[in-house]
Design a protein around this motif. Structure first.
Motif, PDB file in Angstrom:
ATOM      1  N   THR A  68     -42.988  30.927-103.951  1.00 21.96           N
ATOM      2  CA  THR A  68     -43.813  31.403-105.060  1.00 21.96           C
ATOM      3  C   THR A  68     -43.959  30.317-106.121  1.00 21.96           C
ATOM      4  N   THR A  69     -42.858  29.647-106.426  1.00 24.87           N
ATOM      5  CA  THR A  69     -42.918  28.544-107.383  1.00 24.87           C
ATOM      6  C   THR A  69     -43.831  27.437-106.880  1.00 24.87           C
ATOM      7  N   LYS A  70     -43.714  27.089-105.599  1.00 24.15           N
ATOM      8  CA  LYS A  70     -44.577  26.059-105.028  1.00 24.15           C
ATOM      9  C   LYS A  70     -46.045  26.457-105.097  1.00 24.15           C
ATOM     10  N   ALA A  71     -46.336  27.732-104.858  1.00 17.90           N
ATOM     11  CA  ALA A  71     -47.727  28.191-104.904  1.00 17.90           C
ATOM     12  C   ALA A  71     -48.330  27.985-106.289  1.00 17.90           C
ATOM     13  N   VAL A  72     -47.576  28.325-107.324  1.00 15.11           N
ATOM     14  CA  VAL A  72     -48.081  28.175-108.689  1.00 15.11           C
ATOM     15  C   VAL A  72     -48.251  26.698-109.038  1.00 15.11           C
ATOM     16  N   VAL A  73     -47.241  25.894-108.731  1.00 14.53           N
ATOM     17  CA  VAL A  73     -47.304  24.466-109.061  1.00 14.53           C
ATOM     18  C   VAL A  73     -48.445  23.784-108.322  1.00 14.53           C
ATOM     19  N   GLN A  74     -48.554  24.041-107.025  1.00 16.57           N
ATOM     20  CA  GLN A  74     -49.618  23.415-106.246  1.00 16.57           C
ATOM     21  C   GLN A  74     -50.987  23.886-106.701  1.00 16.57           C
ATOM     22  N   GLY A  75     -51.119  25.180-107.005  1.00 15.93           N
ATOM     23  CA  GLY A  75     -52.402  25.704-107.458  1.00 15.93           C
ATOM     24  C   GLY A  75     -52.851  25.051-108.760  1.00 15.93           C
ATOM     25  N   ILE A  76     -51.953  24.989-109.745  1.00 13.92           N
ATOM     26  CA  ILE A  76     -52.312  24.397-111.036  1.00 13.92           C
ATOM     27  C   ILE A  76     -52.598  22.907-110.884  1.00 13.92           C
ATOM     28  N   PHE A  77     -51.756  22.219-110.087  1.00  9.79           N
ATOM     29  CA  PHE A  77     -51.961  20.776-109.881  1.00  9.79           C
ATOM     30  C   PHE A  77     -53.331  20.502-109.270  1.00  9.79           C
ATOM     31  N   MET A  78     -53.681  21.238-108.224  1.00  7.89           N
ATOM     32  CA  MET A  78     -54.955  21.000-107.554  1.00  7.89           C
ATOM     33  C   MET A  78     -56.134  21.374-108.446  1.00  7.89           C
ATOM     34  N   VAL A  79     -55.976  22.394-109.268  1.00  8.69           N
ATOM     35  CA  VAL A  79     -57.038  22.771-110.197  1.00  8.69           C
ATOM     36  C   VAL A  79     -57.315  21.627-111.178  1.00  8.69           C
ATOM     37  N   ILE A  80     -56.250  21.035-111.716  1.00  6.49           N
ATOM     38  CA  ILE A  80     -56.431  19.940-112.674  1.00  6.49           C
ATOM     39  C   ILE A  80     -57.037  18.711-111.988  1.00  6.49           C
ATOM     40  N   VAL A  81     -56.580  18.410-110.773  1.00  7.82           N
ATOM     41  CA  VAL A  81     -57.143  17.276-110.032  1.00  7.82           C
ATOM     42  C   VAL A  81     -58.632  17.493-109.763  1.00  7.82           C
ATOM     43  N   LEU A  82     -58.991  18.693-109.308  1.00  2.00           N
ATOM     44  CA  LEU A  82     -60.398  18.975-109.024  1.00  2.00           C
ATOM     45  C   LEU A  82     -61.235  18.991-110.296  1.00  2.00           C
ATOM     46  N   ASP A  83     -60.642  19.428-111.405  1.00  3.22           N
ATOM     47  CA  ASP A  83     -61.374  19.425-112.669  1.00  3.22           C
ATOM     48  C   ASP A  83     -61.707  17.996-113.077  1.00  3.22           C
ATOM     49  N   ALA A  84     -60.754  17.078-112.875  1.00  5.98           N
ATOM     50  CA  ALA A  84     -61.034  15.666-113.167  1.00  5.98           C
ATOM     51  C   ALA A  84     -62.131  15.135-112.244  1.00  5.98           C
ATOM     52  N   PHE A  85     -62.083  15.519-110.971  1.00  2.83           N
ATOM     53  CA  PHE A  85     -63.124  15.087-110.029  1.00  2.83           C
ATOM     54  C   PHE A  85     -64.492  15.617-110.457  1.00  2.83           C
ATOM     55  N   PHE A  86     -64.549  16.894-110.833  1.00  9.08           N
ATOM     56  CA  PHE A  86     -65.826  17.475-111.258  1.00  9.08           C
ATOM     57  C   PHE A  86     -66.347  16.797-112.521  1.00  9.08           C
ATOM     58  N   ALA A  87     -65.430  16.435-113.439  1.00  6.73           N
ATOM     59  CA  ALA A  87     -65.867  15.775-114.671  1.00  6.73           C
ATOM     60  C   ALA A  87     -66.571  14.461-114.363  1.00  6.73           C
ATOM     61  N   VAL A  88     -65.995  13.684-113.432  1.00 14.86           N
ATOM     62  CA  VAL A  88     -66.613  12.412-113.044  1.00 14.86           C
ATOM     63  C   VAL A  88     -67.927  12.657-112.297  1.00 14.86           C
ATOM     64  N   PHE A  89     -67.906  13.626-111.408  1.00 16.20           N
ATOM     65  CA  PHE A  89     -69.099  13.905-110.597  1.00 16.20           C
ATOM     66  C   PHE A  89     -70.282  14.338-111.468  1.00 16.20           C
ATOM     67  N   PHE A  90     -70.050  15.297-112.357  1.00 17.74           N
ATOM     68  CA  PHE A  90     -71.165  15.789-113.189  1.00 17.74           C
ATOM     69  C   PHE A  90     -71.623  14.735-114.184  1.00 17.74           C
ATOM     70  N   SER A  91     -70.696  13.851-114.576  1.00 24.46           N
ATOM     71  CA  SER A  91     -71.109  12.747-115.447  1.00 24.46           C
ATOM     72  C   SER A  91     -72.029  11.795-114.711  1.00 24.46           C
ATOM     73  N   GLU A  92     -71.741  11.565-113.422  1.00 24.27           N
ATOM     74  CA  GLU A  92     -72.560  10.650-112.623  1.00 24.27           C
ATOM     75  C   GLU A  92     -73.950  11.221-112.340  1.00 24.27           C
ATOM     76  N   VAL A  93     -74.047  12.540-112.210  1.00 26.77           N
ATOM     77  CA  VAL A  93     -75.356  13.147-111.896  1.00 26.77           C
ATOM     78  C   VAL A  93     -76.148  13.494-113.147  1.00 26.77           C
ATOM     79  N   GLY A  94     -75.620  13.088-114.318  1.00 31.73           N
ATOM     80  CA  GLY A  94     -76.382  13.286-115.542  1.00 31.73           C
ATOM     81  C   GLY A  94     -76.111  14.583-116.270  1.00 31.73           C
ATOM     82  N   TRP A  95     -75.065  15.306-115.868  1.00 35.16           N
ATOM     83  CA  TRP A  95     -74.713  16.545-116.579  1.00 35.16           C
ATOM     84  C   TRP A  95     -73.470  16.353-117.459  1.00 35.16           C
ATOM     85  N   GLY A  96     -73.205  15.126-117.852  1.00 34.40           N
ATOM     86  CA  GLY A  96     -72.017  14.834-118.638  1.00 34.40           C
ATOM     87  C   GLY A  96     -72.136  15.269-120.079  1.00 34.40           C
TER      88      GLY A  96
END
Length: 369
Positions: free
Chosen positions: A341-369
């Motif tokens: 259960t602890t691993k599920a929460v940690v992995q979920g939050i970690f991956m959410v933050i990583v993907l949020d950083a990826f989306f920030a770069v992606f949308f900035s590149e496509v002009g939605w920054g």
């Protein structure tokens, strides 16, 4: 016969004999053990003819003392002989702690083990993801097999039940954004841009991100704990036995509920954050509440809303997959449920933050920054 353990020392012909007396039990041997440990004179013989009852602790104490002094044990009863032999057979000369490798080999060994474990974990997750895709395809081909009541139940648990805590958290986050933003913008006489700051941050980033973190803590952990407990109590094996596919009955409804409810919760969270910002702006900045809300429509571009809504289902998918996967990996004992259960929460939050950083770069590149 004494009801406590003690000893006397007898010397004859240059031989020292320790004569044990009383019961050699865990409840009576403490004083005897201390006295034997304090002896420094060499002992050649241990006489047990005057002892009474004996247990494993008593036998171990006598054996240890005899072994340290290379002494001979005499006068032992049949019961004492049996216990002494058992203790002698179980004795080990191995060190209590194995010798440690030097620092560099130890670091390399530990790193190698973790790399191998990570690779094995990736393979297991890919296998789980493939099984989920197959189960989802089976449900699409045979919609009558889909458990709609289970999906509605998960809608309630993931979405409706979370409205209170998500709304309160978002309201307070909106207050913090507006108050801290106004404090910094006031230095430049630009307090009016607090509306822009609060609106864009809420719709674009913090609304969906904070919601994802809350869902990971609430629902991701619940998924792991529920499925892990079912795995531990063999309910999942029972489902397979009666012909029910666990992935279709347990995993698919939870994943769909998280994916479908995250955009709604993210939008709801962003609205409450804006309301919180409007509330504090009315109290401290002199910006009327309704003026703040109407101004939001003018300063927040519509693509900020779409950015948040695009990210939300992806975050929901990651959280649900992490929770369900860790739940299915439970084995052994109830302690593993807590660890997974602890691993599920940690992995979920970690991956959410990583993907949020990826989306920030992606949308900035496509002009939605």
């Amino acid at each position: 016969m004494r009801d406590w353990a003690d000893f006397t020392v007898e010397e004859a012909g240059g031989r020292m004999t320790v004569v044990l007396e009383g019961a050699l039990l865990v409840s009576t041997i403490a004083l005897l053990d201390r006295k034997l440990r304090a002896m420094t004179d060499p002992v050649q013989e241990i006489d047990m003819s005057r002892t009474g009852d004996i247990d494993t602790i008593g036998a171990w104490t006598v054996y240890r003392f005899a072994n340290e002094n290379n002494a001979v044990i005499v006068g032992a009863s049949e019961q004492a002989d049996i216990l002494l032999q058992a203790v002698r057979d179980s004795a080990s000369t191995a060190p209590i702690e194995p010798p440690r490798l030097p620092v560099i080999p130890r670091v390399l060994d530990d790193t190698g083990r973790k790399v191998v474990a990570f690779g094995q974990g990736v393979l297991r997750f890919l296998g789980f993801l493939g099984a989920v895709i197959v189960a989802l395809g089976a449900v699409i081909r045979h919609p009558r097999r889909f458990r709609y009541r289970a999906l509605v139940r998960q809608f309630d648990l993931v979405g409706v039940s979370a409205l209170g805590i998500v709304g309160l958290m978002s309201f307070l986050i909106g207050i913090v954004i507006a108050q801290q933003g106004a404090a910094q913008l006031r230095q430049f006489g630009a307090e009016i841009y607090t509306i822009n700051l609060t609106g864009r941050l809420s719709f674009r980033e913090l609304g969906v991100l904070m919601t994802a973190i809350m869902v990971a803590g609430r629902s991701g952990s619940a998924f792991a704990a529920q499925i892990g407990t079912m795995k531990l109590t063999e309910e999942i094996d029972a489902m397979r036995t009666i012909g029910v596919a666990p992935l279709e009955a347990l995993i698919v409804p939870r994943i769909l509920a998280a994916v479908l409810m995250m955009p709604l919760l993210g939008f709801y969270s962003a609205l409450l954050a804006i309301v919180g910002g409007a509330f504090i702006a009315d109290l401290t900045l002199g910006i009327p509440f309704m003026t703040f809300l109407s101004r939001i429509q003018e300063v927040v571009p519509i693509h900020d809303l779409w950015v948040g809504l695009v990210k939300a289902p992806v975050f929901g998918l990651i959280i649900a997959l992490a929770g369900c996967y860790q739940g299915m990996q439970v084995q052994g004992n109830s302690e593993d449920v807590g660890l997974r259960t602890t691993k599920a929460v940690v992995q979920g939050i970690f991956m959410v933050i990583v993907l949020d950083a990826f989306f920030a770069v992606f949308f900035s590149e496509v002009g939605w920054g």
